[in-house]
Scaffold this active site. Structure first.
Site, PDB file in Angstrom:
ATOM      1  N   SER A 183       6.804   0.127   7.362  1.00 28.52           N
ATOM      2  CA  SER A 183       6.014   0.407   6.302  1.00 28.52           C
ATOM      3  C   SER A 183       4.493   0.555   6.869  1.00 28.52           C
ATOM      4  O   SER A 183       3.854   1.626   6.180  1.00 28.52           O
ATOM      5  CB  SER A 183       5.637  -1.140   5.329  1.00 28.52           C
ATOM      6  OG  SER A 183       6.527  -1.143   4.270  1.00 28.52           O
ATOM      7  N   HIS A 200      -0.362  -4.765   0.144  1.00 28.82           N
ATOM      8  CA  HIS A 200       0.641  -3.936   0.879  1.00 28.82           C
ATOM      9  C   HIS A 200       0.299  -2.593   0.634  1.00 28.82           C
ATOM     10  O   HIS A 200      -0.141  -1.873   1.443  1.00 28.82           O
ATOM     11  CB  HIS A 200       1.978  -4.056   0.466  1.00 28.82           C
ATOM     12  CG  HIS A 200       3.113  -3.530   1.298  1.00 28.82           C
ATOM     13  ND1 HIS A 200       3.333  -2.063   1.133  1.00 28.82           N
ATOM     14  CD2 HIS A 200       3.829  -3.864   2.264  1.00 28.82           C
ATOM     15  CE1 HIS A 200       4.434  -1.617   2.152  1.00 28.82           C
ATOM     16  NE2 HIS A 200       4.596  -2.852   2.688  1.00 28.82           N
ATOM     17  N   ASP A 227       3.574   2.570  -3.863  1.00 32.27           N
ATOM     18  CA  ASP A 227       3.531   1.188  -3.494  1.00 32.27           C
ATOM     19  C   ASP A 227       3.123   0.209  -4.495  1.00 32.27           C
ATOM     20  O   ASP A 227       3.253   0.329  -5.461  1.00 32.27           O
ATOM     21  CB  ASP A 227       2.628   1.254  -1.879  1.00 32.27           C
ATOM     22  CG  ASP A 227       2.982   0.434  -0.770  1.00 32.27           C
ATOM     23  OD1 ASP A 227       3.169  -0.792  -1.051  1.00 32.27           O
ATOM     24  OD2 ASP A 227       3.420   0.985   0.123  1.00 32.27           O
TER      25      ASP A 227
END
Length: 759
Positions: A537, A218, A142
């Site tokens: 996600s 994220h 990620d």
């Protein structure tokens, strides 16, 4: 004069660039895929890559300038900067499987675990039985990690597993010897392919850290959702307060940063991250990444994550990946290979009702993430001029029409930030947006932005039109959870059927992915290092956390066994027993193309009773069955492979689902189940056939004992429809009263084959 100089300089730069292009051909990043590696020594593998480039480029210096990565652990290959003609030349070498241009991937984005029944509870709870996931290692590919977050503290951890071969790289504001610990045991970053394609990262234009440190949050959010440590009294803008934790709070986490702010994720970087993760010794890989349709076949190395995932799964590493955020449109899924566990997103039993009280004392409950003070009775307006009540057109109104008031608007499509910006710039005090449900709530601390549906929005509009001086009061949002809030597949979650291989059901499973509260980097909009994010996600790490727990309890289970256990035990109603709906342009009952097997049920997945297991050979037969050529299959495997003649049927792939996209008349298929429950068991079949479809199973009873752990059965499916239809859905369940092993059945009648019907 200055303009003339600038224009002249720009013009000259164009001319010079054009002239240079005639002399020096443009280099791009290509991935040279060589299949299975021929040496166990990684240094020998890399040396063979250098030798191959040397034969093409002619010098050691040119090789070092060209090569970006050497893939030498899970498979053999390299990424290099090559001209188109050089790429063509190297593709003609006999040992080269395929040469492909670099591709880009995108990132897809408290209460969750209690909602799914994964609570610390007593000694018999899943978390306790799985020892919180201790001794399992999950790899997260990620945007990196914010290591200072308390979600990554290693209090109570024992030593790092001795099998771990990875490490922590230092870089900008990241000291590998300090920022890693017994929980965060690995941190690496990969940007070489991204730099080779776009030029060296300009941090003024693309702020990020040249290290494993996460800039936009994220990756931190994903990693903490999988395995964040217990942290009490966490909330976001005062909402969702509770103890935050990941699904497997004891897991060891290894972070591989291959995604960069505003530049996305280079496929070559992602592939290198997967290669390193395989080498380092991760037990599970979690990828909250997506591509968009049209997709490449699974045997095409341009589908880089599929190829990397195949090699991971072949080594016993489950790969969990996001379904994509292109819903509710059909056939928009990514990560569709049958060896990948593909995750859709749902809501959970939590919402944030926000009271809107009109001047006539009627109160409407909208949805918002608004943590500011109550907005007392103020003016309420709806711009009446043509189109200006459209949320996208609010900026066309004079500021005086919105200044000092709350504005009502209607959004025909997915709302953007334009309406909020227009109202704030005009001096407005708040915004009520009527729209189709998307579950995407923008958190705002001091500006009330409240969503309602068209029906409630129309009620508010009628009130505005019925009085000369409409007024409104908006209270701060509250948190509501429990059975009064139903579960829905999120609008943004991509839907099936599978556009590459329609006989392979995708998505496989669904999990909460809306307004998930988890850790985040301080660079992002957050509240004390935490924020709510939505997307497949966010659903993907929920499933990855469950896979960690299953791997802890069943270390000998294959990736396909784990997938089977999750799919066959899923909820097809929500935990309170209510139907699961799918949101879109209109709301409908959810079906397998929305949520696969259903909503993940972690406690049941531990003891599935029966599993539909597969090996790498089964996946090879799948590739043969869908008419991939021997050459393309050999490319993936890295060795010569010849498909049998006749080729197997794709319908016989031992999936925990049955999907028949083109039924005409009758077809018979086979499945095999393995008993992982009580040794002496008897299962009987229960069939819920799709509308207009007959389903017959032989035998109708499966008997297992100490000498018989596997049983096969055939399924005969026939249609009574006389015309082409859409898909109808049913299920096939084996039950021994203790276990209900259910698989979805999806059937489309196609009297006219390969026919697209607009009607």
């Amino acid at each position: 004069m200055s303009k003339t100089i600038i224009l002249l300089a720009f013009f000259l730069s164009i001319v010079l660039n054009v002239q240079i292009s005639f002399v020096v051909a443009e280099s791009k990043v290509y991935v040279v895929y060589l299949g299975e590696k021929e040496h166990d020594n990684p240094e020998s593998v890399t040396e063979s890559h250098h030798q191959m480039l040397w034969s093409l480029l002619g010098s050691k210096e040119a090789v070092l300038d060209s090569i970006v990565y050497s893939y030498r652990h899970g498979f053999s290959g390299f990424a290099a900067k090559l001209t188109e003609s050089q790429a063509q030349q190297i593709s003609e070498l006999p040992e080269v499987v395929q040469v492909i241009p670099n591709t880009l991937y995108e990132m897809t984005t408290t209460r969750t675990w209690d909602y799914l029944g994964v609570s610390p509870g007593n000694s018999d709870s899943l978390l306790q039985k799985a020892n919180m996931g201790y001794n399992v290692i999950v790899g997260v590919i990620d945007t990196g990690v914010w290591p200072e977050s308390e979600m990554f503290n290693d209090k109570g951890y024992g030593p790092i597993p001795s099998r771990w071969k990875g490490g922590c790289e230092s870089g900008e504001l990241f000291n590998g010897s300090i920022h890693c610990n017994r929980k965060l045991i690995g941190a690496k970053y990969f940007i070489d392919a991204n730099n080779a394609q776009f030029g060296v990262l300009n941090k003024t234009e693309n702020p990020d850290y040249l290290s494993p440190r996460d800039f936009n949050g994220h990756g931190t959010h994903v990693a903490s959702t999988i395995g964040g440590s217990f942290l009490p009294n966490v909330s976001y803008l005062g909402l969702g307060r509770g103890t935050a934790r990941g699904g497997a709070p004891g897991v060891h986490i290894a972070v591989y940063k291959a995604c960069w702010v505003q530049r996305g994720c280079s496929g070559a970087d992602v592939l290198k991250a997967m290669d390193e993760a395989i080498h380092d010794g991760v037990d599970i890989l979690s990828l909250s990444l997506q591509t968009s349709v049209p997709l490449f076949p699974e045997t095409d190395a341009r589908e880089l994550t599929s190829v990397g995932a195949f090699h991971a799964v072949a080594k016993g590493i489950p790969v969990v990946a996001a379904a994509s955020n292109a819903g509710p449109t059909a056939q928009t899924l990514s990560n569709v290979a049958p060896w990948v566990l593909t995750v859709a997103a749902t809501t959970q039993d939590r919402s944030f009702p926000t009271a809107i009280t009109l001047g006539n004392n009627i109160t409407i409950l909208g949805q918002a993430i608004f943590g500011g003070s109550e907005l007392g009775f103020v003016g309420l307006t709806y711009p009446e001029s043509p189109l200006s009540g459209d949320c996208e057109k609010l900026s066309a109104n004079p500021k005086s029409a919105m200044e000092g008031k709350v504005v009502l608007c209607f959004a025909a499509s997915t709302p953007s930030n334009a309406a909020i910006t227009a109202v704030i710039n005009a001096g407005g005090l708040g915004l009520i947006m009527a729209r189709n449900p998307t579950h995407l709530l923008r958190p705002l601390r001091n500006f009330p932005y409240v969503s309602v549906d068209f029906e409630l929005g129309t009620d508010i509009l009628f009130y505005i039109r019925s009085t000369r001086s409409p007024i409104v009061n908006i209270q701060a949002s509250r948190t509501l959870f429990g059975q009064s809030v139903s579960t829905k597949v999120a609008t943004f979650s991509s839907r099936g059927p599978n556009s590459v291989s329609p006989a392979i059901l995708k998505p496989d499973i669904a999990a909460p992915g809306v307004n998930i509260l988890a850790a985040i980097s301080p660079n992002s909009i957050n509240d004390g290092g935490f924020a709510m994010m939505s997307g497949t996600s966010m659903a993907t790490p929920v499933v990855s956390g469950v896979v960690v727990l299953l791997k802890s309890l069943h270390p000998d289970w294959s990736p396909s066994a784990i997938k089977s256990a999750i799919v066959t035990t899923a909820w097809r109603t929500d935990p309170s027993g209510e139907p699961i709906f799918a949101d879109g342009s209109s709301r409908k009952l959810a079906d397998p193309f929305d949520y696969g097997g259903g909503l993940i049920n972690p406690e049941k997945a531990v003891k599935p009773g029966l599993i539909y297991d597969m090996t790498t050979d089964d996946y090879v037969m799948y590739m043969c069955s869908v008419d991939y050529s021997d050459i393309s299959i050999s490319r993936v495997l890295g060795k010569i492979t010849v498909c049998p003649n006749p080729k197997p049927s794709v319908l016989d792939l031992n999936l925990p689902s049955i999907t028949i996209p083109n039924l005409r008349g009758e077809v018979t298929l086979t499945r095999t189940v393995t008993n992982v429950g009580p040794v002496n068991s008897v299962y009987k079949v229960v069939i819920d056939p799709p509308t207009g479809v007959n389903v017959a199973v032989t035998p109708t009873e499966l008997v297992f004992d100490s000498t018989t752990t596997k049983r096969s059965f055939t399924v005969r499916v026939s249609t009574t429809h006389k015309v082409n239809t859409g898909y109808y859905f049913g299920s096939l369940t084996w039950t021994d009263t203790l276990h209900n092993v259910a698989i979805p059945v999806s059937v489309r009648t196609q009297i006219l084959q390969r026919y697209y019907d607009e009607n």
